[in-house]
Design a protein around this motif. Sequence first.
Motif, PDB file in Angstrom:
ATOM      1  N   GLU A 189       0.850  -1.191   0.000  1.00  0.00           N
ATOM      2  CA  GLU A 189       0.000   0.000   0.000  1.00  0.00           C
ATOM      3  C   GLU A 189       0.887   1.244   0.000  1.00  0.00           C
ATOM      4  O   GLU A 189       1.883   1.321   0.706  1.00  0.00           O
ATOM      5  CB  GLU A 189      -0.891   0.008   1.237  1.00  0.00           C
ATOM      6  CG  GLU A 189      -1.757   1.253   1.356  1.00  0.00           C
ATOM      7  CD  GLU A 189      -2.442   1.362   2.697  1.00  0.00           C
ATOM      8  OE1 GLU A 189      -3.353   2.208   2.817  1.00  0.00           O
ATOM      9  OE2 GLU A 189      -2.059   0.620   3.630  1.00  0.00           O
ATOM     10  N   ARG A 190       0.518   2.214  -0.821  1.00  0.00           N
ATOM     11  CA  ARG A 190       1.229   3.495  -0.841  1.00  0.00           C
ATOM     12  C   ARG A 190       0.221   4.608  -0.583  1.00  0.00           C
ATOM     13  O   ARG A 190      -0.841   4.639  -1.201  1.00  0.00           O
ATOM     14  CB  ARG A 190       1.935   3.724  -2.178  1.00  0.00           C
ATOM     15  CG  ARG A 190       3.029   2.708  -2.493  1.00  0.00           C
ATOM     16  CD  ARG A 190       3.822   3.122  -3.717  1.00  0.00           C
ATOM     17  NE  ARG A 190       2.958   3.387  -4.870  1.00  0.00           N
ATOM     18  CZ  ARG A 190       3.394   3.888  -6.026  1.00  0.00           C
ATOM     19  NH1 ARG A 190       4.659   4.226  -6.169  1.00  0.00           N
ATOM     20  NH2 ARG A 190       2.555   4.076  -7.032  1.00  0.00           N
ATOM     21  N   ASP A 225       5.453  15.448   1.748  1.00  0.00           N
ATOM     22  CA  ASP A 225       4.776  14.156   1.845  1.00  0.00           C
ATOM     23  C   ASP A 225       5.216  13.305   0.663  1.00  0.00           C
ATOM     24  O   ASP A 225       5.348  13.808  -0.456  1.00  0.00           O
ATOM     25  CB  ASP A 225       3.248  14.314   1.795  1.00  0.00           C
ATOM     26  CG  ASP A 225       2.698  14.930   3.077  1.00  0.00           C
ATOM     27  OD1 ASP A 225       3.474  15.088   4.035  1.00  0.00           O
ATOM     28  OD2 ASP A 225       1.498  15.275   3.092  1.00  0.00           O
ATOM     29  N   VAL A 226       5.456  12.036   0.906  1.00  0.00           N
ATOM     30  CA  VAL A 226       5.855  11.106  -0.154  1.00  0.00           C
ATOM     31  C   VAL A 226       4.915   9.917  -0.162  1.00  0.00           C
ATOM     32  O   VAL A 226       4.182   9.672   0.804  1.00  0.00           O
ATOM     33  CB  VAL A 226       7.315  10.622   0.054  1.00  0.00           C
ATOM     34  CG1 VAL A 226       8.280  11.789  -0.066  1.00  0.00           C
ATOM     35  CG2 VAL A 226       7.471   9.927   1.407  1.00  0.00           C
ATOM     36  N   GLY A 310       9.483  -0.967  -3.479  1.00  0.00           N
ATOM     37  CA  GLY A 310       8.046  -1.154  -3.352  1.00  0.00           C
ATOM     38  C   GLY A 310       7.277   0.156  -3.383  1.00  0.00           C
ATOM     39  O   GLY A 310       6.117   0.193  -3.805  1.00  0.00           O
ATOM     40  N   TYR A 311       7.925   1.242  -2.974  1.00  0.00           N
ATOM     41  CA  TYR A 311       7.292   2.557  -3.022  1.00  0.00           C
ATOM     42  C   TYR A 311       7.445   3.213  -4.391  1.00  0.00           C
ATOM     43  O   TYR A 311       6.970   4.336  -4.601  1.00  0.00           O
ATOM     44  CB  TYR A 311       7.908   3.481  -1.966  1.00  0.00           C
ATOM     45  CG  TYR A 311       7.758   3.003  -0.542  1.00  0.00           C
ATOM     46  CD1 TYR A 311       6.627   2.307  -0.126  1.00  0.00           C
ATOM     47  CD2 TYR A 311       8.743   3.246   0.405  1.00  0.00           C
ATOM     48  CE1 TYR A 311       6.495   1.859   1.176  1.00  0.00           C
ATOM     49  CE2 TYR A 311       8.622   2.822   1.715  1.00  0.00           C
ATOM     50  CZ  TYR A 311       7.497   2.124   2.102  1.00  0.00           C
ATOM     51  OH  TYR A 311       7.369   1.694   3.395  1.00  0.00           O
ATOM     52  N   THR A 325      30.432   8.492   3.418  1.00  0.00           N
ATOM     53  CA  THR A 325      29.486   7.913   2.465  1.00  0.00           C
ATOM     54  C   THR A 325      28.170   8.666   2.514  1.00  0.00           C
ATOM     55  O   THR A 325      27.770   9.168   3.566  1.00  0.00           O
ATOM     56  CB  THR A 325      29.223   6.433   2.807  1.00  0.00           C
ATOM     57  OG1 THR A 325      30.465   5.726   2.790  1.00  0.00           O
ATOM     58  CG2 THR A 325      28.264   5.787   1.820  1.00  0.00           C
ATOM     59  N   VAL A 326      27.503   8.737   1.370  1.00  0.00           N
ATOM     60  CA  VAL A 326      26.157   9.297   1.288  1.00  0.00           C
ATOM     61  C   VAL A 326      25.222   8.216   0.754  1.00  0.00           C
ATOM     62  O   VAL A 326      25.471   7.649  -0.317  1.00  0.00           O
ATOM     63  CB  VAL A 326      26.094  10.523   0.349  1.00  0.00           C
ATOM     64  CG1 VAL A 326      24.662  11.054   0.270  1.00  0.00           C
ATOM     65  CG2 VAL A 326      27.053  11.599   0.824  1.00  0.00           C
ATOM     66  N   PHE A 327      24.171   7.907   1.512  1.00  0.00           N
ATOM     67  CA  PHE A 327      23.093   7.069   0.993  1.00  0.00           C
ATOM     68  C   PHE A 327      21.994   8.011   0.514  1.00  0.00           C
ATOM     69  O   PHE A 327      21.461   8.814   1.298  1.00  0.00           O
ATOM     70  CB  PHE A 327      22.553   6.138   2.080  1.00  0.00           C
ATOM     71  CG  PHE A 327      23.396   4.919   2.286  1.00  0.00           C
ATOM     72  CD1 PHE A 327      23.121   3.740   1.618  1.00  0.00           C
ATOM     73  CD2 PHE A 327      24.479   4.960   3.150  1.00  0.00           C
ATOM     74  CE1 PHE A 327      23.903   2.618   1.803  1.00  0.00           C
ATOM     75  CE2 PHE A 327      25.280   3.850   3.350  1.00  0.00           C
ATOM     76  CZ  PHE A 327      24.989   2.672   2.670  1.00  0.00           C
ATOM     77  N   ALA A 328      21.673   7.921  -0.779  1.00  0.00           N
ATOM     78  CA  ALA A 328      20.662   8.787  -1.382  1.00  0.00           C
ATOM     79  C   ALA A 328      19.409   7.967  -1.686  1.00  0.00           C
ATOM     80  O   ALA A 328      19.494   6.857  -2.216  1.00  0.00           O
ATOM     81  CB  ALA A 328      21.197   9.433  -2.650  1.00  0.00           C
ATOM     82  N   LEU A 329      18.274   8.529  -1.346  1.00  0.00           N
ATOM     83  CA  LEU A 329      16.999   7.833  -1.471  1.00  0.00           C
ATOM     84  C   LEU A 329      16.027   8.732  -2.213  1.00  0.00           C
ATOM     85  O   LEU A 329      15.791   9.875  -1.800  1.00  0.00           O
ATOM     86  CB  LEU A 329      16.479   7.527  -0.056  1.00  0.00           C
ATOM     87  CG  LEU A 329      15.159   6.804   0.100  1.00  0.00           C
ATOM     88  CD1 LEU A 329      15.344   5.331  -0.192  1.00  0.00           C
ATOM     89  CD2 LEU A 329      14.647   6.978   1.530  1.00  0.00           C
ATOM     90  N   ARG A 330      15.510   8.253  -3.351  1.00  0.00           N
ATOM     91  CA  ARG A 330      14.504   9.014  -4.086  1.00  0.00           C
ATOM     92  C   ARG A 330      13.142   8.380  -3.881  1.00  0.00           C
ATOM     93  O   ARG A 330      12.951   7.180  -4.108  1.00  0.00           O
ATOM     94  CB  ARG A 330      14.818   9.072  -5.571  1.00  0.00           C
ATOM     95  CG  ARG A 330      13.739   9.822  -6.379  1.00  0.00           C
ATOM     96  CD  ARG A 330      14.028   9.883  -7.865  1.00  0.00           C
ATOM     97  NE  ARG A 330      15.078  10.856  -8.162  1.00  0.00           N
ATOM     98  CZ  ARG A 330      16.285  10.558  -8.580  1.00  0.00           C
ATOM     99  NH1 ARG A 330      16.623   9.265  -8.759  1.00  0.00           N
ATOM    100  NH2 ARG A 330      17.177  11.486  -8.838  1.00  0.00           N
ATOM    101  N   LEU A 331      12.170   9.182  -3.458  1.00  0.00           N
ATOM    102  CA  LEU A 331      10.800   8.724  -3.266  1.00  0.00           C
ATOM    103  C   LEU A 331       9.859   9.578  -4.093  1.00  0.00           C
ATOM    104  O   LEU A 331      10.158  10.749  -4.385  1.00  0.00           O
ATOM    105  CB  LEU A 331      10.402   8.808  -1.781  1.00  0.00           C
ATOM    106  CG  LEU A 331      11.197   7.914  -0.827  1.00  0.00           C
ATOM    107  CD1 LEU A 331      10.886   8.279   0.620  1.00  0.00           C
ATOM    108  CD2 LEU A 331      10.889   6.444  -1.074  1.00  0.00           C
TER     109      LEU A 331
END
Length: 342
Positions: A189-190, A225-226, A310-311, A325-331
């Motif tokens: 569910e999103r 909001d994502v 999943g999103y 280090t950089v962890f990059a997250l695109r939503l």
Amino acid sequence: MSDLSARYAENAVQNFPNGVIVIFDDNLSYKLVGPDELPFSRRKASEMVDKSVHELFGDVTGAELEPRLRATLGGEPQSFDIQYDGRIHHVETRPTEIDGNPYGVLVTQNVTSERYTSEQLEILNRILRHDIRNDMAILLGWAEMLDSHIDEEGRAHLQRVLNSARHILALTDTARDVIEMLVSGEEMERKPTSLQSTLGVELTLRQESYPDTEFIFDEADLKFDVLANELLASVFRNLLNNAVEHNDKDHPIVEVSCESDADSVVIRVADNGPGIPEAHRETIFDAGRRGLTSSGSGMGLYLVTKLTAGYGGEVWIEDNEPEGTVFALRLIRAETSTDDKN
């Protein structure tokens, strides 16, 4: 049966290659079963033709099947699970007509592993949620009460106990979230999910858990909001924990930033740790993969990438300058965000 009915049955078998196809008549006798090499039965299909359900499955199982098969012949499709021969089979039936005569078509598939796995995961989830976490919470409470009763040398040992207990709780959080993800199935569910109520809360909790780490962030960055769900908090918890626990500096620094366009939000979690070699970056998100100095389960970053995918988003690694280090997250950005509401 005629050539026409045989062809009908052959087509049915071809349309359901992973299941067993049965055609039965009004005497509840199996007229055709295929394919002949049944993948989850101890008998061949050719040995079952012209046998009644009672002959094949015994009176107990036959009595359970009989009313469902008769309902099918009467025009009522059926869908149910049945246990036989130590296995769980899911059964679907449909009425049909062949050469002017009523028949039933039955498709059955072995779902033993699926049903048992889901049940076992739910049991494990309850154990993690209640038994282990409750006991660890009690242990932490008792240990914290000792602080005023010990000297400085003992306090250092107590801190190690507290750190280990908190680490265990973090691992149970990750395991619990992995189980919830698996039990929920592939389609997640999103819905619009606030970064303030997920990332913001996790940053506050990490500050409390790691008082020696400097967390840098601007609350105004968390106004978006994502599209995600409640498990998004687990994504941020694992990224923040990872940034701290793999940091070899006396003064660890974790900096969180957000930027957005009309369609997406990119969140970056940067640390001043040792960095991740290029050779390890493609596999670090794999299940069970652990960092070079990791004491964790190796499931945290796997959970991050599975939930993010999943999103409908993605996660990747960048270099942090001059080190770390950089962890990059695109939503995906939800249609309505906090700044749109104002």
